[in-house]
Design a protein around this motif. Structure first.
Motif, PDB file in Angstrom:
ATOM      1  N   ARG A  74       0.837  -1.211   0.000  1.00 25.13           N
ATOM      2  CA  ARG A  74       0.000   0.000   0.000  1.00 25.13           C
ATOM      3  C   ARG A  74       0.866   1.252   0.000  1.00 25.13           C
ATOM      4  NH1 ARG A  74      -4.683  -1.642   4.464  1.00 25.13           N
ATOM      5  NH2 ARG A  74      -5.837  -3.088   3.083  1.00 25.13           N
ATOM      6  N   ALA A  75       1.913   1.228   0.757  1.00 29.05           N
ATOM      7  CA  ALA A  75       2.814   2.384   0.776  1.00 29.05           C
ATOM      8  C   ALA A  75       3.441   2.595  -0.603  1.00 29.05           C
ATOM      9  CB  ALA A  75       3.897   2.176   1.835  1.00 29.05           C
ATOM     10  N   LYS A  76       3.829   1.476  -1.256  1.00 24.07           N
ATOM     11  CA  LYS A  76       4.374   1.601  -2.605  1.00 24.07           C
ATOM     12  C   LYS A  76       3.329   2.131  -3.573  1.00 24.07           C
ATOM     13  CE  LYS A  76       7.909  -1.993  -2.237  1.00 24.07           C
ATOM     14  NZ  LYS A  76       8.387  -3.307  -2.759  1.00 24.07           N
ATOM     15  N   GLU A  77       2.067   1.674  -3.404  1.00 21.86           N
ATOM     16  CA  GLU A  77       0.989   2.148  -4.282  1.00 21.86           C
ATOM     17  C   GLU A  77       0.790   3.658  -4.133  1.00 21.86           C
ATOM     18  OE1 GLU A  77      -3.761   1.248  -5.122  1.00 21.86           O
ATOM     19  OE2 GLU A  77      -2.715   0.349  -3.412  1.00 21.86           O
ATOM     20  N   LYS A  78       0.790   4.152  -2.884  1.00 21.65           N
ATOM     21  CA  LYS A  78       0.649   5.587  -2.658  1.00 21.65           C
ATOM     22  C   LYS A  78       1.791   6.361  -3.287  1.00 21.65           C
ATOM     23  CE  LYS A  78      -1.994   5.234   1.652  1.00 21.65           C
ATOM     24  NZ  LYS A  78      -2.009   5.554   3.113  1.00 21.65           N
TER      25      LYS A  78
ATOM     26  N   SER B 128       1.352   9.064  -6.299  1.00 23.95           N
ATOM     27  CA  SER B 128       1.838  10.438  -6.169  1.00 23.95           C
ATOM     28  C   SER B 128       2.776  10.793  -7.317  1.00 23.95           C
ATOM     29  CB  SER B 128       2.552  10.598  -4.822  1.00 23.95           C
ATOM     30  OG  SER B 128       3.115  11.890  -4.713  1.00 23.95           O
ATOM     31  N   GLN B 129       3.671   9.876  -7.657  1.00 21.67           N
ATOM     32  CA  GLN B 129       4.582  10.126  -8.776  1.00 21.67           C
ATOM     33  C   GLN B 129       3.822  10.223 -10.094  1.00 21.67           C
ATOM     34  OE1 GLN B 129       7.438   6.950  -8.582  1.00 21.67           O
ATOM     35  NE2 GLN B 129       8.554   7.835  -6.840  1.00 21.67           N
ATOM     36  N   ASN B 130       2.775   9.380 -10.265  1.00 23.17           N
ATOM     37  CA  ASN B 130       1.985   9.419 -11.492  1.00 23.17           C
ATOM     38  C   ASN B 130       1.231  10.742 -11.611  1.00 23.17           C
ATOM     39  OD1 ASN B 130       0.781   8.540 -13.846  1.00 23.17           O
ATOM     40  ND2 ASN B 130      -0.937   7.594 -12.752  1.00 23.17           N
ATOM     41  N   ALA B 131       0.657  11.232 -10.498  1.00 22.27           N
ATOM     42  CA  ALA B 131      -0.056  12.508 -10.530  1.00 22.27           C
ATOM     43  C   ALA B 131       0.897  13.653 -10.863  1.00 22.27           C
ATOM     44  CB  ALA B 131      -0.732  12.754  -9.171  1.00 22.27           C
ATOM     45  N   MET B 132       2.092  13.604 -10.304  1.00 23.02           N
ATOM     46  CA  MET B 132       3.056  14.663 -10.589  1.00 23.02           C
ATOM     47  C   MET B 132       3.459  14.655 -12.063  1.00 23.02           C
ATOM     48  SD  MET B 132       6.764  15.248  -8.756  1.00 23.02           S
ATOM     49  CE  MET B 132       7.348  13.659  -9.362  1.00 23.02           C
TER      50      MET B 132
END
Length: 216
Positions: free
Chosen positions: A154-158, A162-166
């Motif tokens: 889950r931490a990796k997914e978050k 976040s990187q994808n949104a950026m």
């Protein structure tokens, strides 16, 4: 003239034996003195002649050196001596450890389902209870490992979200910039083409119209 090698055996001639003793005694005393001076060693040398005469050398005090030697020998003997009581104690400890090892090996075999022929109902129930308790502990640990792995994923997914949104934001901003640049370039080209068109005023019919040019 080359001296012959002296044989290491008792000199039978009394005179030669006394002469050899005197010479070698003096040489030995000299070597002891040189050793004490050159190497700063504490040296004590005691010699009794065949007739019982005492010859001695001590770098400090003969009595102190002898006492030091006796104390050293006593300490070494104390360190190396093993009493009968110590031996008996070691034997008892060895026997006790051997019995404990046998009990542990028997318990291990029973937990593996071996050697159960002589076990009573109570012993079998105790073994079953131990196995059930072990299984519960193993399952609890397994669920803990699963939960830890899920939390890690889950931490990796978050982080990836976040990187994808950026990256998406950067891509959208770049796309807008490119659209604005193309729009500006298109407007610039249109303005340039409009300024190159020749304009004039015509009077009359379509067939016989007269062109009135602008004054130059």
């Amino acid at each position: 003239m080359v001296r012959g090698k002296t044989q290491m055996k008792r000199i039978e001639n009394a005179t030669s034996r006394q002469v050899t003793f005197s010479k070698r005694r003096n040489g030995l005393l000299k070597k002891a003195f040189e050793l004490s001076v050159l190497c700063d060693a504490e040296v004590a040398l005691i010699i009794f002649s065949p007739r019982g005469k005492l010859c001695e050398f001590a770098s400090s005090s003969m009595e102190e050196v002898i006492n030091r030697y006796r104390n050293h020998v006593k300490d070494v003997q104390t360190e190396n001596s093993v009493t009968e009581e110590d031996v008996q104690h070691l034997r008892q400890e060895t026997e006790s450890m051997g019995n404990k090892i046998k009990v542990l090996e028997l318990a291990k075999r029973k937990l593996l389902g071996q050697g159960l022929g002589s076990s009573t109902i109570e012993e079998l129930q105790e073994i079953e209870h131990q196995l059930e308790k072990s299984i519960c502990t193993i399952r609890a640990r397994k669920m803990q490992v699963y939960n830890e792995q899920v939390e890690e994923l889950r931490a990796k997914e978050k982080l990836l979200a976040s990187q994808n949104a950026m990256l998406s934001g950067k891509c959208l901003a770049r796309t807008k910039e490119m659209i604005e640049e193309r729009r500006a370039n298109f407007q610039t080209m249109n303005n340039g083409e409009s300024s190159d068109v020749e304009t004039g005023l015509f009077i009359g019919l379509h067939e016989n119209r007269t062109r009135q040019e602008r004054p130059k």
